[in-house]
Design an enzyme around this catalytic site. Structure first.
Site, PDB file in Angstrom:
ATOM      1  N   TYR A   1       0.845  -1.194   0.000  1.00  0.00           N
ATOM      2  CA  TYR A   1       0.000   0.000   0.000  1.00  0.00           C
ATOM      3  C   TYR A   1       0.887   1.253   0.000  1.00  0.00           C
ATOM      4  O   TYR A   1       1.889   1.290   0.720  1.00  0.00           O
ATOM      5  CB  TYR A   1      -0.895   0.035   1.241  1.00  0.00           C
ATOM      6  CG  TYR A   1      -1.873  -1.114   1.346  1.00  0.00           C
ATOM      7  CD1 TYR A   1      -3.202  -0.947   0.986  1.00  0.00           C
ATOM      8  CD2 TYR A   1      -1.471  -2.361   1.812  1.00  0.00           C
ATOM      9  CE1 TYR A   1      -4.115  -1.991   1.096  1.00  0.00           C
ATOM     10  CE2 TYR A   1      -2.368  -3.409   1.920  1.00  0.00           C
ATOM     11  CZ  TYR A   1      -3.686  -3.218   1.551  1.00  0.00           C
ATOM     12  OH  TYR A   1      -4.588  -4.259   1.657  1.00  0.00           O
TER      13      TYR A   1
ATOM     14  N   LYS B   1      -4.167  -3.639  -9.880  1.00  0.00           N
ATOM     15  CA  LYS B   1      -2.913  -3.575  -9.150  1.00  0.00           C
ATOM     16  C   LYS B   1      -1.789  -4.031 -10.085  1.00  0.00           C
ATOM     17  O   LYS B   1      -2.038  -4.664 -11.104  1.00  0.00           O
ATOM     18  CB  LYS B   1      -2.936  -4.457  -7.901  1.00  0.00           C
ATOM     19  CG  LYS B   1      -4.146  -4.230  -6.989  1.00  0.00           C
ATOM     20  CD  LYS B   1      -4.119  -5.142  -5.807  1.00  0.00           C
ATOM     21  CE  LYS B   1      -5.462  -5.184  -5.098  1.00  0.00           C
ATOM     22  NZ  LYS B   1      -6.009  -3.884  -4.777  1.00  0.00           N
TER      23      LYS B   1
ATOM     24  N   HIS C   1      -5.978   1.990  -1.301  1.00  0.00           N
ATOM     25  CA  HIS C   1      -6.001   0.650  -1.867  1.00  0.00           C
ATOM     26  C   HIS C   1      -4.558   0.230  -2.169  1.00  0.00           C
ATOM     27  O   HIS C   1      -3.682   1.073  -2.393  1.00  0.00           O
ATOM     28  CB  HIS C   1      -6.823   0.615  -3.154  1.00  0.00           C
ATOM     29  CG  HIS C   1      -8.299   0.766  -2.925  1.00  0.00           C
ATOM     30  ND1 HIS C   1      -9.074  -0.227  -2.376  1.00  0.00           N
ATOM     31  CD2 HIS C   1      -9.144   1.794  -3.171  1.00  0.00           C
ATOM     32  CE1 HIS C   1     -10.320   0.173  -2.287  1.00  0.00           C
ATOM     33  NE2 HIS C   1     -10.393   1.402  -2.769  1.00  0.00           N
TER      34      HIS C   1
END
EC number: 4.6.1.16
Length: 320
Positions: free
Chosen positions: A249, A288, A257
């Site tokens: 993070y 991600k 997020h």
């Protein structure tokens, strides 16, 4: 106001796991050292609770080792500390500690009693307001009926029935309130509320002998990647739910997020192309980056655990 714990912070080693029991220590390592851990405590009355857990905070071996290497914490054999401390505890200290717990329990009981009394008064006030509103509506309705249909017969005893009934209800409600009030007053205040402290300090002393301290925790081969990402300012948490080793993070997980799915690899390890493709697709699918990293091959005189010796590569799937 943030409370700074006494350093080094004791990390309790219990059953092969590492725990923090002090809320001051938990907030300190999260605020100052980006260590989040995983809350693992639950309520005895709700054994199936799995949403909002509490203390203690369970640390990964990587997190515990990082704190020890920074000089912030030390690993303590909690079982040995408890046994040695209870043997050395004087009877007078034990009684003093019990008196302090009793005082805290009495204070908590008073606060709870005051809160219940306020809630009871609010409930009774609402009941009275509802009864008053109902009485006004009944009186208005009765008056309208008398004005629309004037009848001399209604001036007899039968005309008083609605008023008598309403008055009887008021009397009954007042009696109920009196009984409830007298019951609440006559009820005993109660004994001391039980207080379960989260830490053993006090009554046990906040110091540990060499026999009670443990060496650095054993960590997996992914520790260099963990230390590297941590040194870059990332908050790290276990990545099991996303099929990786770490979730990285950019700030506190309560506010951000995660940006990367971190997976460690050895410097000369052969990587399966399908694993890279799957990781890239997964990371892109959950918005991600799929990150692979590892420490450079150890050279004579170098430290493979040095975060600066780690190289990382971010992979994204271009077809999505």
């Amino acid at each position: 106001m943030d409370i700074e714990p006494t350093l080094p912070i004791p990390i309790s080693y219990i059953g092969g796991s590492y725990f923090l029991f002090s809320i001051d220590a938990v907030t300190y390592v999260r605020r100052e050292h980006h260590i989040c851990g995983v809350l693992s405590g639950t309520l005895p009355q709700i054994p199936q609770q799995n949403v909002f857990l509490g203390l203690p905070l369970k640390l990964m071996p990587e997190e515990a080792r990082l704190l020890v290497e920074k000089g912030v914490a030390c690993i303590v054999d909690e079982v040995k500390v408890q046994k040695d401390g209870m043997r050395a505890l004087m009877e007078e200290d034990r009684k003093k500690y019990l008196r302090e717990l009793e005082s805290q329990g009495q204070h908590a009981m008073r606060l709870q009693a005051d809160r219940k009394e306020q809630q009871r008064e609010k409930a009774l006030k609402k009941i009275e307001e509802k009864k008053a509103a109902k009485a006004r509506k009944s009186a208005e309705k009765q008056q309208q009926q008398q004005e629309q249909q004037p009848d001399p017969v209604n001036n007899g005893p039968a005309a008083k029935d609605p008023v008598v009934d309403l008055f009887a209800n008021d009397q009954q409600g007042s009696g109920d309130m009196s009984r409830r009030s007298s019951t609440a007053t006559a009820a005993p205040f109660g004994t001391t509320m039980g207080v379960t402290p989260a830490t053993s300090y006090p009554p046990l002393p906040y110091e540990w002998s060499a026999e009670q301290r443990l060496p650095l925790p054993d960590v997996p081969s992914s520790y260099p990647l963990f230390a590297h990402l941590h040194s870059e300012g990332y908050f790290l948490s276990p990545g099991l739910r996303f099929g990786c080793q770490y979730l990285a993070y950019p700030g506190d997980p309560l506010r951000f997020h995660s940006h990367f799915l971190g997976v460690s690899a050895e410097w000369d390890e052969e990587l399966d192309l399908m694993s890279i493709v799957a990781g890239g697709r997964l990371g892109t699918g959950v918005k991600k980056g799929f990150l692979i990293g590892g420490a450079e091959k150890k050279i004579e005189g170098s430290d493979a655990g040095d975060p600066s010796s780690v190289r990382t590569f971010s992979i994204e799937w271009g077809g999505m």
